[in-house]
Design a protein around this motif. Sequence first.
Motif, PDB file in Angstrom:
ATOM      1  N   ASP A   1       0.847  -1.195   0.000  1.00 57.93           N
ATOM      2  CA  ASP A   1       0.000   0.000   0.000  1.00 57.93           C
ATOM      3  C   ASP A   1       0.886   1.250   0.000  1.00 57.93           C
ATOM      4  OD1 ASP A   1      -1.824   2.020   0.372  1.00 57.93           O
ATOM      5  OD2 ASP A   1      -3.066   0.878   1.776  1.00 57.93           O
ATOM      6  N   GLY A   2       1.383   1.565  -1.179  1.00 61.08           N
ATOM      7  CA  GLY A   2       2.325   2.676  -1.306  1.00 61.08           C
ATOM      8  C   GLY A   2       1.761   3.995  -0.838  1.00 61.08           C
ATOM      9  N   GLN A   3       0.457   4.192  -1.053  1.00 62.08           N
ATOM     10  CA  GLN A   3      -0.162   5.455  -0.660  1.00 62.08           C
ATOM     11  C   GLN A   3      -0.116   5.639   0.866  1.00 62.08           C
ATOM     12  OE1 GLN A   3      -4.356   5.856  -1.426  1.00 62.08           O
ATOM     13  NE2 GLN A   3      -4.166   8.031  -1.862  1.00 62.08           N
ATOM     14  N   ALA A   4      -0.387   4.560   1.585  1.00 63.13           N
ATOM     15  CA  ALA A   4      -0.346   4.628   3.053  1.00 63.13           C
ATOM     16  C   ALA A   4       1.077   4.946   3.514  1.00 63.13           C
ATOM     17  CB  ALA A   4      -0.822   3.312   3.662  1.00 63.13           C
ATOM     18  N   TRP A   5       2.060   4.314   2.876  1.00 60.49           N
ATOM     19  CA  TRP A   5       3.452   4.548   3.252  1.00 60.49           C
ATOM     20  C   TRP A   5       3.873   5.979   2.922  1.00 60.49           C
ATOM     21  CZ3 TRP A   5       6.912   1.850   6.082  1.00 60.49           C
ATOM     22  CH2 TRP A   5       6.520   0.573   6.475  1.00 60.49           C
ATOM     23  N   ASP A   6       3.416   6.477   1.786  1.00 66.94           N
ATOM     24  CA  ASP A   6       3.739   7.870   1.430  1.00 66.94           C
ATOM     25  C   ASP A   6       3.133   8.828   2.443  1.00 66.94           C
ATOM     26  OD1 ASP A   6       5.164   7.091  -0.746  1.00 66.94           O
ATOM     27  OD2 ASP A   6       3.603   7.552  -2.220  1.00 66.94           O
ATOM     28  N   GLN A   7       1.887   8.550   2.838  1.00 67.31           N
ATOM     29  CA  GLN A   7       1.217   9.400   3.834  1.00 67.31           C
ATOM     30  C   GLN A   7       1.986   9.371   5.145  1.00 67.31           C
ATOM     31  OE1 GLN A   7      -2.838   8.083   4.214  1.00 67.31           O
ATOM     32  NE2 GLN A   7      -3.575   9.607   2.774  1.00 67.31           N
ATOM     33  N   PHE A   8       2.363   8.178   5.527  1.00 65.79           N
ATOM     34  CA  PHE A   8       3.093   8.016   6.776  1.00 65.79           C
ATOM     35  C   PHE A   8       4.420   8.792   6.717  1.00 65.79           C
ATOM     36  CE2 PHE A   8       6.141   5.973   9.545  1.00 65.79           C
ATOM     37  CZ  PHE A   8       5.426   5.781  10.706  1.00 65.79           C
ATOM     38  N   HIS A   9       5.117   8.643   5.610  1.00 67.86           N
ATOM     39  CA  HIS A   9       6.411   9.314   5.449  1.00 67.86           C
ATOM     40  C   HIS A   9       6.241  10.826   5.510  1.00 67.86           C
ATOM     41  CE1 HIS A   9       9.902  10.951   3.279  1.00 67.86           C
ATOM     42  NE2 HIS A   9      10.547   9.956   3.841  1.00 67.86           N
ATOM     43  N   GLN A  10       5.254  11.315   4.789  1.00 67.05           N
ATOM     44  CA  GLN A  10       5.007  12.753   4.788  1.00 67.05           C
ATOM     45  C   GLN A  10       4.680  13.258   6.188  1.00 67.05           C
ATOM     46  OE1 GLN A  10       6.449  13.861   1.895  1.00 67.05           O
ATOM     47  NE2 GLN A  10       5.093  15.531   2.429  1.00 67.05           N
ATOM     48  N   TYR A  11       3.894  12.454   6.891  1.00 68.30           N
ATOM     49  CA  TYR A  11       3.435  12.880   8.197  1.00 68.30           C
ATOM     50  C   TYR A  11       4.550  12.850   9.245  1.00 68.30           C
ATOM     51  CZ  TYR A  11       0.667  13.668  12.246  1.00 68.30           C
ATOM     52  OH  TYR A  11       0.195  14.212  13.400  1.00 68.30           O
ATOM     53  N   TYR A  12       5.351  11.794   9.234  1.00 71.21           N
ATOM     54  CA  TYR A  12       6.344  11.633  10.296  1.00 71.21           C
ATOM     55  C   TYR A  12       7.718  12.193   9.962  1.00 71.21           C
ATOM     56  CZ  TYR A  12       3.380   8.965  13.392  1.00 71.21           C
ATOM     57  OH  TYR A  12       2.399   8.600  14.254  1.00 71.21           O
ATOM     58  N   ARG A  13       7.929  12.551   8.711  1.00 71.23           N
ATOM     59  CA  ARG A  13       9.254  13.027   8.291  1.00 71.23           C
ATOM     60  C   ARG A  13       9.771  14.141   9.207  1.00 71.23           C
ATOM     61  NH1 ARG A  13      10.938  17.327   5.130  1.00 71.23           N
ATOM     62  NH2 ARG A  13      12.951  17.004   4.116  1.00 71.23           N
ATOM     63  N   THR A  14       8.975  15.193   9.350  1.00 68.45           N
ATOM     64  CA  THR A  14       9.420  16.349  10.122  1.00 68.45           C
ATOM     65  C   THR A  14       9.618  15.997  11.593  1.00 68.45           C
ATOM     66  OG1 THR A  14       8.095  17.680   8.622  1.00 68.45           O
ATOM     67  CG2 THR A  14       8.954  18.778  10.551  1.00 68.45           C
ATOM     68  N   LEU A  15       8.729  15.179  12.129  1.00 69.70           N
ATOM     69  CA  LEU A  15       8.847  14.784  13.538  1.00 69.70           C
ATOM     70  C   LEU A  15      10.190  14.087  13.781  1.00 69.70           C
ATOM     71  CD1 LEU A  15       7.543  14.270  16.386  1.00 69.70           C
ATOM     72  CD2 LEU A  15       6.683  12.126  15.441  1.00 69.70           C
ATOM     73  N   ILE A  16      10.501  13.129  12.917  1.00 65.63           N
ATOM     74  CA  ILE A  16      11.747  12.359  13.104  1.00 65.63           C
ATOM     75  C   ILE A  16      12.969  13.252  12.874  1.00 65.63           C
ATOM     76  CG2 ILE A  16      13.112  10.424  12.209  1.00 65.63           C
ATOM     77  CD1 ILE A  16      10.414   9.006  11.616  1.00 65.63           C
ATOM     78  N   LEU A  17      12.931  14.064  11.828  1.00 64.61           N
ATOM     79  CA  LEU A  17      14.070  14.958  11.546  1.00 64.61           C
ATOM     80  C   LEU A  17      14.287  15.934  12.701  1.00 64.61           C
ATOM     81  CD1 LEU A  17      13.538  15.862   7.756  1.00 64.61           C
ATOM     82  CD2 LEU A  17      15.334  14.415   8.713  1.00 64.61           C
ATOM     83  N   ASN A  18      13.214  16.543  13.167  1.00 60.65           N
ATOM     84  CA  ASN A  18      13.349  17.526  14.248  1.00 60.65           C
ATOM     85  C   ASN A  18      13.842  16.880  15.539  1.00 60.65           C
ATOM     86  OD1 ASN A  18      12.635  19.708  12.738  1.00 60.65           O
ATOM     87  ND2 ASN A  18      10.531  19.823  13.466  1.00 60.65           N
ATOM     88  N   PHE A  19      13.336  15.683  15.815  1.00 57.30           N
ATOM     89  CA  PHE A  19      13.771  15.022  17.041  1.00 57.30           C
ATOM     90  C   PHE A  19      15.259  14.673  16.954  1.00 57.30           C
ATOM     91  CE2 PHE A  19      14.191  11.363  19.950  1.00 57.30           C
ATOM     92  CZ  PHE A  19      13.810  12.001  21.121  1.00 57.30           C
ATOM     93  N   ALA A  20      15.667  14.173  15.793  1.00 56.67           N
ATOM     94  CA  ALA A  20      17.091  13.841  15.627  1.00 56.67           C
ATOM     95  C   ALA A  20      17.955  15.095  15.782  1.00 56.67           C
ATOM     96  CB  ALA A  20      17.323  13.193  14.256  1.00 56.67           C
TER      97      ALA A  20
END
Lengths: 202, 147
Positions: A18-37
């Motif tokens: 389900d590529g769409q779900a993964w893309d949504q997840f990536h878009q959503y969590y990208r900033t959270l993970i980057l900022n936390f790191a």
Amino acid sequence: MDHITHESLLIRMQDIQDGQAWDQFHQYYRTLILNFARSRGCSGDMSQDVLQESMITLTKVMPNFRYDRVKGKFRTFLLTIVSSRIVDAFRRERKYQEWRTDDNEQTPILENTAEEWVSNWEDDWEHEWQQHLLMHALDRVKKRVKPYIFESFRMYVLEQRPAAEVTAALDISENTIYQHRRRIVSMLQQEVEAIKLEIGEV
Amino acid sequence: MSNDFEQQLVTAYRRTRAGDQLEDNSLRLRKTRQLLLNHPPPLEPGAYVLVVQSETAPYWLSLHNGTTVGRSDDAAIKVSGKWVSGVHCCFEADGTDWVVVDQDSTNGLQVNGNPRARHILREGDAIQVGSCLLIFLQVRKNETMVD
């Protein structure tokens, strides 16, 4: 993204086709993970590595993941993955430093204290999450209001420009700026509550 | 009106903007995910590369200390093409890490599109040798077990 990560998205992600779900997840969590790191001291490149490796780990883990809200929040599970990837990033960085300097200069983390180092990250992760929630709410509000209203809020509140500059740029009165501010803050607070309801935190 | 709320908002906004300025690798990650989807990694713990070449179907190769890539018949991963050196690069184990090392190749080594002489591998890294693409992955013990 209109729907925050919740049970249905996590269930969809168990099917890695389900590529769409993964893309949504990536878009959503990208900033959270980057900022936390970044908040843990990672450089921009290291933060990208943390994001990449966290996503690859999830690709391997999600097919066996069974979402159970009673057992714990997904973001706590995600923190476990992200934390170990941050430790990996620092370990590699130290190795790069050794290659460069050959003087065994140490980066802020030692492998034998990694566990201790990450043990009190929950509060910071939670704080990061709350900020992430606010930005998500802001995205939603932006879509609901006229562009000039959001622009006055962005300039005056988010960018903290002087009211005179905003009135000149947008050709609106100072009083209108304050009205927009009150209106958007109120909408944001409602959106935050709505999102919490969607993810089952209320 | 909550000033605390606004202050939190401003802080979050600034930090998000800083994060947005980082390069977006989502396209490369999406391609990697697609490759992993079509070619699931082995279950046995270890370090692997997914070897993607036009001449053969993609396959997983278990890495060993000194695994070589190049045009030579002796190379563990044989890659044809005039841009590829006899022994182009090799993989070395370094503690729990794996390192890809350029073997003084004529045309150099690229990892994630960037030239590298020596690079500690991250999961999902894409190593380009001529027309051959290698995706690095580590399978850890019990990694896919989720409670």
